[in-house]
Scaffold this motif. Structure first.
Motif, short mmCIF file in Angstrom:
data_model
loop_
_atom_site.label_atom_id
_atom_site.label_comp_id
_atom_site.label_asym_id
_atom_site.label_seq_id
_atom_site.Cartn_x
_atom_site.Cartn_y
_atom_site.Cartn_z
N PHE A 27 14.60 25.08 -2.49
CA PHE A 27 13.39 24.67 -3.20
C PHE A 27 12.82 23.42 -2.57
O PHE A 27 13.52 22.65 -1.92
N ASP A 28 11.52 23.23 -2.74
CA ASP A 28 10.83 22.03 -2.25
C ASP A 28 10.94 20.96 -3.32
O ASP A 28 10.34 21.06 -4.39
N ALA A 29 11.72 19.91 -3.04
CA ALA A 29 11.95 18.84 -4.01
C ALA A 29 10.83 17.80 -4.01
O ALA A 29 10.61 17.14 -5.02
N PHE A 30 10.14 17.65 -2.89
CA PHE A 30 9.00 16.74 -2.85
C PHE A 30 8.02 17.23 -1.80
O PHE A 30 8.36 17.34 -0.63
N VAL A 31 6.81 17.53 -2.23
CA VAL A 31 5.70 17.90 -1.36
C VAL A 31 4.58 16.92 -1.71
O VAL A 31 4.07 16.94 -2.83
N ALA A 32 4.23 16.07 -0.78
CA ALA A 32 3.29 14.97 -1.07
C ALA A 32 2.03 15.46 -1.79
O ALA A 32 1.68 14.94 -2.85
N GLU A 33 1.34 16.44 -1.23
CA GLU A 33 0.07 16.88 -1.83
C GLU A 33 0.27 17.45 -3.24
O GLU A 33 -0.59 17.32 -4.09
N ARG A 34 1.40 18.09 -3.48
CA ARG A 34 1.67 18.69 -4.79
C ARG A 34 2.18 17.66 -5.80
O ARG A 34 1.83 17.71 -6.98
N TRP A 69 0.80 -1.21 0.00
CA TRP A 69 0.00 0.00 0.00
C TRP A 69 0.84 1.27 0.00
O TRP A 69 0.38 2.30 -0.46
N ILE A 70 2.03 1.21 0.54
CA ILE A 70 2.87 2.40 0.63
C ILE A 70 3.71 2.50 -0.63
O ILE A 70 4.45 1.58 -0.98
N ILE A 71 3.59 3.62 -1.31
CA ILE A 71 4.33 3.84 -2.55
C ILE A 71 5.56 4.67 -2.27
O ILE A 71 5.50 5.68 -1.58
N ASN A 72 6.69 4.23 -2.80
CA ASN A 72 7.92 5.02 -2.71
C ASN A 72 8.02 5.91 -3.92
O ASN A 72 7.77 5.49 -5.05
N PHE A 100 1.21 8.81 6.34
CA PHE A 100 -0.23 8.61 6.40
C PHE A 100 -1.02 9.91 6.23
O PHE A 100 -2.05 9.94 5.57
N LEU A 101 -0.51 11.00 6.80
CA LEU A 101 -1.22 12.29 6.72
C LEU A 101 -0.91 13.07 5.44
O LEU A 101 -1.43 14.16 5.24
N ARG A 102 -0.04 12.50 4.58
CA ARG A 102 0.35 13.13 3.31
C ARG A 102 1.01 14.49 3.53
O ARG A 102 0.79 15.43 2.79
N THR A 103 1.84 14.56 4.57
CA THR A 103 2.57 15.81 4.85
C THR A 103 4.06 15.66 4.54
O THR A 103 4.85 16.53 4.91
N THR A 104 4.45 14.59 3.87
CA THR A 104 5.86 14.37 3.54
C THR A 104 6.39 15.55 2.73
O THR A 104 5.78 15.97 1.75
N LEU A 105 7.55 16.07 3.16
CA LEU A 105 8.17 17.22 2.51
C LEU A 105 9.68 17.06 2.54
O LEU A 105 10.26 16.82 3.60
#
Length: 144
Positions: free
Chosen positions: A101-108, A27-30, A81-86
């Motif tokens: 710069f933001d290299a990875f923002v989960a929601e974006r 279920w968890i995607i890298n 889980f909360l999709r706040t990975t940054l």
């Protein structure tokens, strides 16, 4: 009725604990983040890093790396889980400029990066830091 509550919570907890290894693997995607040095070559000294990149999240420091033209800085991250990975980075172009710069923002980034086999592509160039969701069309999201 009170007895049912006392049994239900431990049963739910046991279910989730026993199924956690299954959940992690299925279920968890890298997501794979790639930042490529596409800056012009240094005139002197040759073959020396002209870009220094340090990337980190709140919990994990990927480290600083000196990069020569064409080199790729890559790491993987799951989305929490909360999709706040940054993950954010600081790019230092030797003798020129520095830019965060933001290299990875989960929601974006989840949706656009999933279109490219879960890869987020960045290119550091002389006029800014570009993003691509398909490694073909590039947008300058962070000008110097």
């Amino acid at each position: 009725m009170g007895n049912l509550k006392g049994v239900a919570l431990p049963l739910l907890f046991t279910f989730f604990v026993l199924h956690l290894p299954f959940a992690e693997s299925n279920w968890i995607i890298n997501y794979h983040i790639h930042v490529t040095n596409d800056l012009p070559l240094l005139k002197s000294p040759p073959n020396q890093p002209n870009l220094f990149l340090q990337c980190k999240s709140k919990d994990k420091d990927i480290g600083e790396r000196g990069m020569v033209k064409g080199q790729d800085y890559t790491w993987d991250t799951p989305v929490n889980f909360l999709r706040t990975t940054l993950f954010y980075c600081k790019a230092r172009w030797v003798g020129h400029k520095t830019r965060s710069f933001d290299a990875f923002v989960a929601e974006r980034d989840e949706m656009p990066c999933s279109q490219n086999h879960n890869s987020c592509m960045w290119s550091v160039r002389d006029d800014g830091i570009y993003f691509s969701k398909n490694n073909e069309t590039w947008s300058n999201l962070y000008p110097w």
